[in-house]
Design a protein around this motif. Structure first.
Motif, PDB file in Angstrom:
ATOM      1  N   HIS A   1      -4.774   8.768   5.431  1.00 11.59           N
ATOM      2  CA  HIS A   1      -4.450  10.041   6.089  1.00 11.59           C
ATOM      3  C   HIS A   1      -3.862   9.795   7.471  1.00 11.59           C
ATOM      4  N   GLN A   2      -4.458   8.878   8.230  1.00  7.36           N
ATOM      5  CA  GLN A   2      -3.934   8.547   9.564  1.00  7.36           C
ATOM      6  C   GLN A   2      -2.528   7.972   9.473  1.00  7.36           C
ATOM      7  N   ILE A   3      -2.315   7.099   8.492  1.00  7.72           N
ATOM      8  CA  ILE A   3      -0.993   6.492   8.325  1.00  7.72           C
ATOM      9  C   ILE A   3       0.037   7.558   7.972  1.00  7.72           C
ATOM     10  N   ALA A   4      -0.358   8.493   7.088  1.00 11.68           N
ATOM     11  CA  ALA A   4       0.549   9.579   6.710  1.00 11.68           C
ATOM     12  C   ALA A   4       0.940  10.413   7.923  1.00 11.68           C
ATOM     13  N   VAL A   5      -0.024  10.664   8.806  1.00 17.13           N
ATOM     14  CA  VAL A   5       0.261  11.433  10.023  1.00 17.13           C
ATOM     15  C   VAL A   5       1.189  10.647  10.947  1.00 17.13           C
ATOM     16  N   THR A   6       0.932   9.350  11.083  1.00 15.01           N
ATOM     17  CA  THR A   6       1.753   8.513  11.968  1.00 15.01           C
ATOM     18  C   THR A   6       3.222   8.525  11.559  1.00 15.01           C
ATOM     19  N   PHE A   7       3.468   8.374  10.250  1.00 11.35           N
ATOM     20  CA  PHE A   7       4.846   8.270   9.773  1.00 11.35           C
ATOM     21  C   PHE A   7       5.389   9.585   9.215  1.00 11.35           C
ATOM     22  N   LYS A   8       4.555  10.657   9.315  1.00 13.31           N
ATOM     23  CA  LYS A   8       4.996  11.998   8.884  1.00 13.31           C
ATOM     24  C   LYS A   8       5.478  12.002   7.434  1.00 13.31           C
ATOM     25  N   VAL A   9       4.624  11.466   6.540  1.00 15.14           N
ATOM     26  CA  VAL A   9       4.932  11.443   5.113  1.00 15.14           C
ATOM     27  C   VAL A   9       3.814  12.142   4.349  1.00 15.14           C
ATOM     28  N   SER A  10       4.051  12.428   3.078  1.00 18.04           N
ATOM     29  CA  SER A  10       3.073  13.139   2.267  1.00 18.04           C
ATOM     30  C   SER A  10       1.961  12.200   1.808  1.00 18.04           C
TER      31      SER A  10
ATOM     32  N   VAL B   1       1.110   2.668  -0.259  1.00 18.75           N
ATOM     33  CA  VAL B   1       0.580   1.538   0.505  1.00 18.75           C
ATOM     34  C   VAL B   1      -0.562   0.889  -0.264  1.00 18.75           C
ATOM     35  N   ALA B   2      -1.501   1.717  -0.758  1.00 17.77           N
ATOM     36  CA  ALA B   2      -2.607   1.194  -1.560  1.00 17.77           C
ATOM     37  C   ALA B   2      -2.112   0.650  -2.894  1.00 17.77           C
ATOM     38  N   LEU B   3      -1.155   1.343  -3.501  1.00 15.37           N
ATOM     39  CA  LEU B   3      -0.617   0.916  -4.792  1.00 15.37           C
ATOM     40  C   LEU B   3      -0.013  -0.480  -4.715  1.00 15.37           C
ATOM     41  N   PHE B   4       0.864  -0.709  -3.726  1.00 12.74           N
ATOM     42  CA  PHE B   4       1.549  -1.998  -3.645  1.00 12.74           C
ATOM     43  C   PHE B   4       0.620  -3.118  -3.179  1.00 12.74           C
ATOM     44  N   THR B   5      -0.438  -2.773  -2.468  1.00 15.06           N
ATOM     45  CA  THR B   5      -1.444  -3.779  -2.148  1.00 15.06           C
ATOM     46  C   THR B   5      -2.090  -4.290  -3.420  1.00 15.06           C
ATOM     47  N   GLN B   6      -2.430  -3.376  -4.317  1.00 16.34           N
ATOM     48  CA  GLN B   6      -3.069  -3.763  -5.565  1.00 16.34           C
ATOM     49  C   GLN B   6      -2.098  -4.470  -6.510  1.00 16.34           C
ATOM     50  N   LEU B   7      -0.845  -4.023  -6.532  1.00 15.08           N
ATOM     51  CA  LEU B   7       0.147  -4.718  -7.345  1.00 15.08           C
ATOM     52  C   LEU B   7       0.361  -6.145  -6.840  1.00 15.08           C
ATOM     53  N   GLY B   8       0.393  -6.306  -5.526  1.00 17.96           N
ATOM     54  CA  GLY B   8       0.518  -7.637  -4.952  1.00 17.96           C
ATOM     55  C   GLY B   8      -0.648  -8.520  -5.346  1.00 17.96           C
TER      56      GLY B   8
END
Length: 389
Positions: free
Chosen positions: A33-42, A49-56
């Motif tokens: 939620h904080q990251i979404a607010v920082t970069f103004k994304v949904s 971010v969580a998805l690609f961490t797990q894919l990695g």
């Protein structure tokens, strides 16, 4: 292979190290939620971010962990930790969601190394103590998974989400120094090429039905848990008005379930694998049923977290006991197959959970968890009836 005695000191070093490294995968979840607010994304966009961490992580399991059967563990750790620390620092410095996603992918990729520690513990243990050894290492690993959310929730609330990544980088530097001098050196026996090593994964997957079934069970269960943790932060914000600190604190409850790993490992030699699996899956179904009706109840959510983590942990330990009982010369590769499926399930759960939340909110997430758990039960029943063999 050089014979090394699995002392309690080494065993608990493996356990603690597994927890500290795997925590890197989950620091971002209470911070979304904080990251979404920082970069103004949904919320849907930031879930990548969580998805690609797990894919990695899944790809790290696929391409790094098999090397444990071919290359010295010390050599693997040296390069892996270097890339890991650089990636964590890059994540903290990210000035866009894209940079954060790329950095998070590399963090996930390099944070696969705890899965070298689980087969190491199994390999150095005798048959009687193997369940206990796996349980202790898995306790550390899962406490790291759950405790990471508590830590990152607090750090994010007090200091901002970027500080968490910088702190993680510092912890990894300290841990590498300790492992460099304290971890026993393991020289594997496989002498073939890397290509033949990777090709053998297909052989073990196709020739071992119990491995395929364990992988499917683990992947489905972890998909449900990933859907839960990915969307819990949104539920807490929307329904209760709480921030990342309270969301992360739910990890404390999950730790209780993770601590069951040692107990499950100890008693598993006296109880049939099928019985443990049946009880574990039943716990998952009950826990998701409770969560379904707990969208506005903190007590219900707390009970649900306890049960869902206990169920997953019991299932996971039993799965690993099953797969490590065979193919002693290829435990890293067998573990690779299982854990790749496990975290592909986690990645699927992250995506499906975000979609369920976007369309149906918490009810949709809970129904998804119930469906996944019931599917595990169906697989278990078919396995006992020999329909999947």
């Amino acid at each position: 292979m050089k014979q090394v005695t699995l002392t309690n000191q080494v065993l608990y070093l493996l356990s603690i190290s597994a927890g500290l490294v795997v925590a890197n995968l989950y620091y971002n979840q209470p911070l979304l939620h904080q990251i979404a607010v920082t970069f103004k994304v949904s919320e849907a966009e930031v879930s990548n971010v969580a998805l690609f961490t797990q894919l990695g992580y899944a790809l790290g399991l696929l391409f790094i962990i098999p090397l444990g059967d071919k290359v010295s563990n010390k050599k693997i750790l040296q390069l892996d930790f270097l890339i890991m620390v650089i990636s964590l620092i890059a994540a903290g410095m990210a000035n866009s969601v894209l940079i954060l996603i790329i950095s998070s992918f590399l963090v996930g990729f390099t944070s696969a190394i705890p899965q070298l520690f689980v087969p190491m513990a199994a390999q150095l243990s005798d048959d009687q103590n193997r369940g206990r050894a796996i349980g202790i290492v898995m306790s550390g690993l899962l406490i790291g998974i759950l405790g990471s959310r508590v830590i990152s929730g607090f750090v994010g609330e007090q200091f901002g989400w970027r500080v968490m990544f910088y702190a993680a980088a510092l912890m990894m530097i300290i841990l590498f120094i300790i492992l460099k001098y304290k971890l026993p050196r393991i020289e594997p026996q496989f002498k073939g090429s890397y290509a033949s090593l990777m090709k053998s994964l297909y052989h073990y997957f196709m020739s071992d039905a119990s491995l395929r079934l364990a992988t499917l069970r683990g992947g489905l269960a972890f998909a449900g848990l990933s859907a839960f943790w990915t969307t819990l932060v949104f539920l807490m914000q929307d329904s209760f008005g709480y921030g990342s600190a309270v969301t992360g604190a739910f990890g404390i409850l999950g730790i209780v379930g993770a601590l069951a790993a040692t107990f499950v490992g100890k008693i598993s030699s006296n109880i049939s694998n099928n019985s443990v699996i049946l009880v574990a899956v039943s716990l998952l179904i009950v826990s998701w049923g409770i969560l379904l009706f707990s969208g506005n109840s903190l007590i219900g959510l707390m009970v649900g977290v306890l049960l869902v983590d206990l169920g997953l942990q019991s299932l996971h330990i039993t799965n690993q006991k099953i797969i490590f009982s065979k193919n002693p010369e290829a435990r890293n590769r067998v573990n690779t197959i299982y854990m790749v499926g496990f975290f592909i399930g986690g990645a699927f759960g992250t995506v499906a959970g975000a979609m369920a939340w976007g369309h149906f909110q918490w009810i949709g997430v809970s129904i998804l968890g119930i469906a996944l758990s019931v599917l595990i039960l169906i697989v278990h029943i078919l396995e006992k009836a020999k329909f999947l063999r």
